[in-house]
Design a protein around this motif. Structure first.
Motif, mmCIF file in Angstrom:
data_model
loop_
_atom_site.group_PDB
_atom_site.id
_atom_site.type_symbol
_atom_site.label_atom_id
_atom_site.label_comp_id
_atom_site.label_asym_id
_atom_site.label_seq_id
_atom_site.Cartn_x
_atom_site.Cartn_y
_atom_site.Cartn_z
ATOM 1 N N MET A 63 9.139 -2.945 11.140
ATOM 2 C CA MET A 63 10.171 -3.924 12.012
ATOM 3 C C MET A 63 11.294 -3.679 11.443
ATOM 4 O O MET A 63 12.215 -3.746 12.196
ATOM 5 C CB MET A 63 9.758 -5.295 11.842
ATOM 6 C CG MET A 63 10.458 -6.091 12.657
ATOM 7 S SD MET A 63 9.449 -7.790 13.104
ATOM 8 C CE MET A 63 10.503 -7.939 14.662
ATOM 9 N N TRP A 64 11.422 -3.963 9.745
ATOM 10 C CA TRP A 64 12.931 -3.532 9.462
ATOM 11 C C TRP A 64 13.943 -2.155 8.772
ATOM 12 O O TRP A 64 12.833 -2.066 8.745
ATOM 13 C CB TRP A 64 13.060 -4.946 8.775
ATOM 14 C CG TRP A 64 12.416 -6.537 9.333
ATOM 15 C CD1 TRP A 64 11.064 -6.341 9.095
ATOM 16 C CD2 TRP A 64 13.352 -7.343 10.059
ATOM 17 N NE1 TRP A 64 10.856 -7.785 9.816
ATOM 18 C CE2 TRP A 64 12.147 -8.356 10.370
ATOM 19 C CE3 TRP A 64 14.425 -7.382 10.602
ATOM 20 C CZ2 TRP A 64 12.497 -9.153 10.646
ATOM 21 C CZ3 TRP A 64 14.517 -8.427 11.550
ATOM 22 C CH2 TRP A 64 14.405 -9.014 11.070
ATOM 23 N N THR A 65 14.027 -1.896 9.090
ATOM 24 C CA THR A 65 14.723 -0.792 8.046
ATOM 25 C C THR A 65 15.234 -1.538 6.788
ATOM 26 O O THR A 65 14.871 -2.411 5.951
ATOM 27 C CB THR A 65 15.904 -0.582 8.023
ATOM 28 O OG1 THR A 65 17.409 -1.821 7.947
ATOM 29 C CG2 THR A 65 16.667 -0.584 9.516
ATOM 30 N N VAL A 66 15.128 -0.860 5.722
ATOM 31 C CA VAL A 66 15.841 -0.910 4.128
ATOM 32 C C VAL A 66 16.602 -2.212 3.919
ATOM 33 O O VAL A 66 16.825 -2.485 3.603
ATOM 34 C CB VAL A 66 15.480 0.122 2.931
ATOM 35 C CG1 VAL A 66 16.779 0.811 3.306
ATOM 36 C CG2 VAL A 66 15.077 -0.138 2.144
ATOM 37 N N GLU A 67 17.803 -1.634 4.466
ATOM 38 C CA GLU A 67 18.664 -2.562 4.842
ATOM 39 C C GLU A 67 19.116 -4.383 5.129
ATOM 40 O O GLU A 67 19.416 -4.904 4.562
ATOM 41 C CB GLU A 67 20.236 -1.935 5.573
ATOM 42 C CG GLU A 67 20.536 -0.605 4.619
ATOM 43 C CD GLU A 67 20.081 0.481 5.345
ATOM 44 O OE1 GLU A 67 19.697 1.861 4.701
ATOM 45 O OE2 GLU A 67 18.723 0.616 5.935
ATOM 46 N N GLN A 68 17.948 -4.101 6.283
ATOM 47 C CA GLN A 68 17.701 -5.399 6.811
ATOM 48 C C GLN A 68 16.320 -5.963 5.687
ATOM 49 O O GLN A 68 16.676 -6.410 5.754
ATOM 50 C CB GLN A 68 16.947 -5.368 8.176
ATOM 51 C CG GLN A 68 17.967 -5.091 9.478
ATOM 52 C CD GLN A 68 17.607 -4.033 10.376
ATOM 53 O OE1 GLN A 68 16.075 -3.399 10.711
ATOM 54 N NE2 GLN A 68 18.547 -4.047 11.325
ATOM 55 N N LEU A 69 15.959 -4.975 5.388
ATOM 56 C CA LEU A 69 14.991 -5.781 4.031
ATOM 57 C C LEU A 69 15.153 -6.202 3.298
ATOM 58 O O LEU A 69 15.475 -7.403 2.331
ATOM 59 C CB LEU A 69 13.304 -5.066 4.290
ATOM 60 C CG LEU A 69 13.204 -4.372 4.937
ATOM 61 C CD1 LEU A 69 11.768 -3.156 4.021
ATOM 62 C CD2 LEU A 69 11.611 -5.317 5.482
ATOM 63 N N LEU A 97 1.401 -1.184 -0.661
ATOM 64 C CA LEU A 97 -0.060 0.301 -0.234
ATOM 65 C C LEU A 97 1.155 1.191 -0.298
ATOM 66 O O LEU A 97 2.385 1.200 0.279
ATOM 67 C CB LEU A 97 -0.895 0.305 1.096
ATOM 68 C CG LEU A 97 -1.798 -0.877 1.311
ATOM 69 C CD1 LEU A 97 -2.790 -1.134 2.563
ATOM 70 C CD2 LEU A 97 -2.549 -0.798 0.192
ATOM 71 N N PRO A 98 0.336 2.757 -0.146
ATOM 72 C CA PRO A 98 1.391 3.474 -0.229
ATOM 73 C C PRO A 98 2.110 3.616 1.575
ATOM 74 O O PRO A 98 0.942 3.909 2.097
ATOM 75 C CB PRO A 98 0.401 4.781 -0.329
ATOM 76 C CG PRO A 98 -0.806 3.579 -1.537
ATOM 77 C CD PRO A 98 -1.578 2.325 -0.758
ATOM 78 N N GLY A 99 3.112 4.016 0.691
ATOM 79 C CA GLY A 99 4.261 4.081 1.647
ATOM 80 C C GLY A 99 4.489 3.301 2.950
ATOM 81 O O GLY A 99 5.298 3.603 3.753
ATOM 82 N N SER A 100 4.845 2.079 2.146
ATOM 83 C CA SER A 100 4.585 0.902 2.865
ATOM 84 C C SER A 100 6.130 0.550 2.847
ATOM 85 O O SER A 100 6.929 -0.523 2.994
ATOM 86 C CB SER A 100 4.193 -0.237 2.072
ATOM 87 O OG SER A 100 4.253 -0.404 1.477
ATOM 88 N N GLY A 101 7.107 1.529 1.433
ATOM 89 C CA GLY A 101 8.251 1.062 1.107
ATOM 90 C C GLY A 101 8.921 0.506 0.196
ATOM 91 O O GLY A 101 9.617 0.273 -0.146
ATOM 92 N N THR A 102 7.734 -0.045 -0.767
ATOM 93 C CA THR A 102 7.690 -0.585 -1.689
ATOM 94 C C THR A 102 8.427 0.149 -2.971
ATOM 95 O O THR A 102 9.867 -0.526 -3.403
ATOM 96 C CB THR A 102 6.481 -0.996 -2.973
ATOM 97 O OG1 THR A 102 6.304 0.105 -3.325
ATOM 98 C CG2 THR A 102 5.476 -1.493 -2.002
ATOM 99 N N THR A 103 9.223 1.715 -3.205
ATOM 100 C CA THR A 103 9.896 1.982 -3.898
ATOM 101 C C THR A 103 11.776 2.035 -3.025
ATOM 102 O O THR A 103 12.251 2.038 -4.167
ATOM 103 C CB THR A 103 9.589 3.380 -4.125
ATOM 104 O OG1 THR A 103 8.091 3.398 -5.021
ATOM 105 C CG2 THR A 103 10.056 4.790 -5.306
ATOM 106 N N SER A 104 11.512 2.773 -1.765
ATOM 107 C CA SER A 104 12.712 1.791 -1.156
ATOM 108 C C SER A 104 13.311 0.818 -1.535
ATOM 109 O O SER A 104 14.595 0.914 -1.688
ATOM 110 C CB SER A 104 12.975 2.910 0.304
ATOM 111 O OG SER A 104 11.723 4.175 0.778
ATOM 112 N N LEU A 105 12.502 -0.228 -1.555
ATOM 113 C CA LEU A 105 12.905 -1.445 -1.119
ATOM 114 C C LEU A 105 13.697 -1.825 -2.472
ATOM 115 O O LEU A 105 14.503 -2.445 -2.918
ATOM 116 C CB LEU A 105 12.042 -2.902 -0.740
ATOM 117 C CG LEU A 105 12.770 -3.778 -0.860
ATOM 118 C CD1 LEU A 105 14.449 -3.805 0.166
ATOM 119 C CD2 LEU A 105 11.677 -4.589 -0.185
ATOM 120 N N THR A 106 12.795 -1.228 -3.624
ATOM 121 C CA THR A 106 12.911 -1.899 -4.561
ATOM 122 C C THR A 106 14.270 -0.679 -5.109
ATOM 123 O O THR A 106 14.854 -1.554 -5.827
ATOM 124 C CB THR A 106 11.951 -1.228 -6.025
ATOM 125 O OG1 THR A 106 10.484 -1.878 -5.537
ATOM 126 C CG2 THR A 106 12.271 -1.358 -7.336
#
Length: 178
Positions: A157-163, A8-17
């Motif tokens: 729960m996790w940072t983008v690096e941890q994800l 969903l919007p704001g869930s971090g998809t762009t950052s992780l991608t």
């Protein structure tokens, strides 16, 4: 490796991608970026453009078809978007990112420079309701169903690096089994 990342919007998809794309040298096709660009080109807010899309299904379908076409023509890509996991059934790894509404609204507030959190909350709720309705009407998809996804990750729960470490482990496991 063909991967989808949805949420969903704001869930971090762009950052992780983009983090994963850099780590694994993967191309990216982002439905959200295309959607935001089209809204800007028309001088509309995301909620206004979403309402426009409700009236003209061809816009959504064009975005979805284009993303699917690009993803299927490339075996080293991340397709990022709300429906990517549903639309690109051939993906090797389908990921759903989740976070609470409050967390997502705080991120959206920061990213989209809303005047206040209440406005960000209202806009987010309107956008999500509009999108859910369109997905149901156009494709008979319940965006709340996680059935197409292999991996569901909590971005609070996790940072983008941890994800990225978690997803990289899944990627390596899948590559070993090929």
């Amino acid at each position: 490796m063909r991967i989808t990342i949805s949420g969903l919007p704001g869930s971090g998809t762009t950052s992780l991608t983009y983090h994963l794309a850099e780590m694994h040298r993967l191309d990216v096709i982002s439905a959200g970026e295309v959607f935001r660009q089209m809204a800007r080109e028309r001088g509309l807010t995301l909620a206004e453009f979403g309402s426009f899309c409700e009236e003209d299904p061809s816009v959504d379908k064009l975005i979805d078809e284009r993303q699917r076409e690009i993803a299927l023509s490339n075996t080293h890509i991340i397709a990022e978007g709300r429906l990517s996991g549903w639309m690109i059934q051939e993906a090797d790894l389908k990921i759903w990112l989740k976070a609470s509404l409050e967390c997502r609204v705080r991120r959206i507030f920061d990213r989209d420079q809303f005047s206040d959190l209440t406005a960000a909350m209202q806009a987010t709720k309107e956008r999500e309701a509009c999108e859910a309705l369109r997905y149901q009407q156009y494709y008979d998809i319940d965006i709340g169903s996680l059935s197409p996804y292999h991996l569901v990750l909590d971005t609070e729960m996790w940072t983008v690096e941890q994800l990225a470490i978690i997803v990289s482990s899944a990627i390596q496991t899948l590559q070993k089994s090929e």
